[in-house]
Design an enzyme around this catalytic site. Structure first.
Site, mmCIF file in Angstrom:
data_model
loop_
_atom_site.group_PDB
_atom_site.id
_atom_site.type_symbol
_atom_site.label_atom_id
_atom_site.label_comp_id
_atom_site.label_asym_id
_atom_site.label_seq_id
_atom_site.Cartn_x
_atom_site.Cartn_y
_atom_site.Cartn_z
ATOM 1 N NE ARG A 54 4.293 4.938 -11.668
ATOM 2 C CZ ARG A 54 5.575 4.669 -11.887
ATOM 3 N NH1 ARG A 54 6.493 5.167 -11.110
ATOM 4 N NH2 ARG A 54 5.937 3.907 -12.896
ATOM 5 C CB THR A 55 -1.883 2.126 -9.472
ATOM 6 O OG1 THR A 55 -1.655 3.123 -10.462
ATOM 7 C CG2 THR A 55 -3.249 2.350 -8.862
ATOM 8 C CE LYS A 83 -8.947 -22.265 -10.709
ATOM 9 N NZ LYS A 83 -9.153 -22.485 -9.270
ATOM 10 N NE ARG A 104 -4.379 -0.292 -12.919
ATOM 11 C CZ ARG A 104 -3.333 0.508 -13.154
ATOM 12 N NH1 ARG A 104 -2.281 0.050 -13.799
ATOM 13 N NH2 ARG A 104 -3.339 1.756 -12.739
ATOM 14 C CG HIS A 132 -6.121 5.595 -13.140
ATOM 15 N ND1 HIS A 132 -6.222 5.301 -11.802
ATOM 16 C CD2 HIS A 132 -4.857 5.242 -13.493
ATOM 17 C CE1 HIS A 132 -5.080 4.817 -11.366
ATOM 18 N NE2 HIS A 132 -4.231 4.764 -12.379
HETATM 19 C C1 NCD Z 1 -1.388 5.221 -15.586
HETATM 20 C C2 NCD Z 1 -2.380 4.115 -15.850
HETATM 21 O O1 NCD Z 1 -2.202 3.006 -15.397
HETATM 22 O O2 NCD Z 1 -3.345 4.419 -16.556
HETATM 23 N N1 NCD Z 1 -0.377 4.882 -14.673
HETATM 24 C C3 NCD Z 1 -0.589 4.870 -13.346
HETATM 25 O O3 NCD Z 1 -1.652 4.622 -12.859
HETATM 26 N N2 NCD Z 1 0.428 5.239 -12.583
HETATM 27 C C4 NCD Z 1 -0.812 5.801 -16.824
HETATM 28 C C5 NCD Z 1 -0.103 4.870 -17.761
HETATM 29 O O4 NCD Z 1 -0.023 3.666 -17.559
HETATM 30 O O5 NCD Z 1 0.385 5.409 -18.762
#
Ligand code: NCD
Length: 368
Positions: A54-55, A83, A104, A132
């Site tokens: 999603r993100t 590496k 991320r 987040h």
């Molecule tokens: C969240 C995350 O990655 O922390 N999801 C997201 O960003 N859509 C929540 C999760 O993974 O449970």
């Protein structure tokens, strides 16, 4: 106003800057065609050292819908991290190729480290179990749309409050509003970390209560923020299996909730909300996911300095003669949090916060 800034914590922006961002998201939703070329010629790097659907896709869709381009990787196996490259060097390289980066990483504090060494704006797209902030922008935008305010709310947070970074970020962000009462709904093993509790205690307008019983807690909340139990962050699979079904929101429980309660979830849902709840008008998690893309469009526009009438002005790929302000980190003292990014190769920076010493990267308490 936000041009050239990073987003590492949701409170990196003032409440006024957030409102400006949300107003921009409103305008994008109303007239997406007017923004279809705003980032033409610009590149977003998506550096995903940890899986995400999603993100990552919402960042990519956001940049594409602004007319920009995207490059990056979707797991650490396809990056030079395998590496042994440091986060500092990776982001310096990316600064040569892209204009803005979303990162991320499984290590707590990784985005903070990246921002220290970057020449382009860095967005924290999730650093381990820590923070987040773009999910928080999405959550706040949805609360604003559904409730019309950020004050005088009872907010239930249910599930994995220990490892759920979206919960940590949302609490951090909401602590600056007035008359917020958090109801922390979790089994004792998955309670929110100490640094999060200390943030609530230090906030003048906020209070909290702990209620592990969803059946009774649901009656009092205006917002119910459900989360999945974060399997990938458990040291023991046995412990995960024991806790994974702690809470299941079903239509029976929904009957006890306020008529105007709003159910949010950052997604993905595993089994903590039954399918039948999706049909309840109070279930807002799909529209929340949709808002996420528009909020990220607004964020990219602002960080690149793309004013509505003109084009973006931040330009990466132009490092050339710039000297690196922060030397390549190479420390030996690490934070006691085993998941902290300082355990990779960094010197531990310490900061005083809420009366105690904490790690600058991951907020864990430092005991000397
Ligand atoms: C969240 C995350 O990655 O922390 N999801 C997201 O960003 N859509 C929540 C999760 O993974 O449970």
């Amino acid at each position: 106003m936000l041009k050239g800034k990073n987003l590492i914590y949701p409170t990196d922006f003032t409440a006024e800057q957030l409102e400006d961002l949300f107003c921009l998201a409103d305008r994008i939703i109303a007239r997406p065609d007017q923004y279809a070329h705003s980032c033409s010629g610009k590149i977003l790097a998506t550096l995903f050292f940890e899986p995400s659907t999603r993100t990552r896709l919402s960042f990519e869709a956001a940049m594409e819908r602004l007319g920009g381009k995207v490059l990056g990787f979707a797991d650490s196996a396809s990056s030079s991290a395998t590496k042994g490259e440091s986060i500092a060097d990776t982001i310096r390289m990316i600064s040569c190729y892209a204009d803005i980066a979303a990162i991320r990483h499984p290590a707590e504090g990784a985005a903070h480290v990246a921002a220290l060494h970057s020449f382009i704006p860095v967005i924290n797209a999730g650093d381990g179990g820590h923070q987040h902030p773009t999910q928080t922008l999405t959550d706040l935008y949805t609360i604003r749309a559904k409730k019309g305010r950020f004050h005088n709310l009872t907010v239930g947070l249910c599930g994995d409050l220990k490892y759920g970074r979206t919960v940590h970020s949302l609490i951090h962000a909401m602590c600056r509003y007035e008359s917020i009462h958090f109801v922390l709904i979790s089994p004792p093993e998955l309670q929110a970390p100490d640094y999060v509790i200390r943030e609530i205690e230090a906030a003048s307008g906020c209070s909290y209560s702990v209620n592990p019983d969803l059946d009774s807690a649901i009656r009092q909340v205006d917002i119910l923020y459900m989360t999945r139990v974060q399997r990938e962050r458990f040291a023991s699979q046995e412990e995960y299996l024991r806790l994974k079904d702690s809470y299941i929101l079903d239509i029976q429980k929904m009957k006890n909730a306020k008529e105007d309660m709003v159910v949010l979830h950052p997604m993905p849902i595993v089994n903590e909300i039954t399918g039948a709840v999706d049909e309840d008008s109070r279930a807002c998690y799909f529209v929340q996911a949709q808002y996420g893309m528009y909020v990220r469009m607004a964020l990219i526009l602002r960080l690149l300095g793309a004013e509505e009438e003109g084009g973006p002005t931040i330009c990466g790929g132009r490092m050339f003669e710039k000297t690196c302000q922060n030397p390549r980190p190479n420390g030996t003292i690490h934070c006691q949090n085993p998941k902290c990014v300082s355990n990779l190769d960094l010197t531990l920076p310490i900061r005083v916060k809420d009366g105690g010493k904490v790690c600058e990267y991951c907020d864990a308490a430092i005991e000397e």
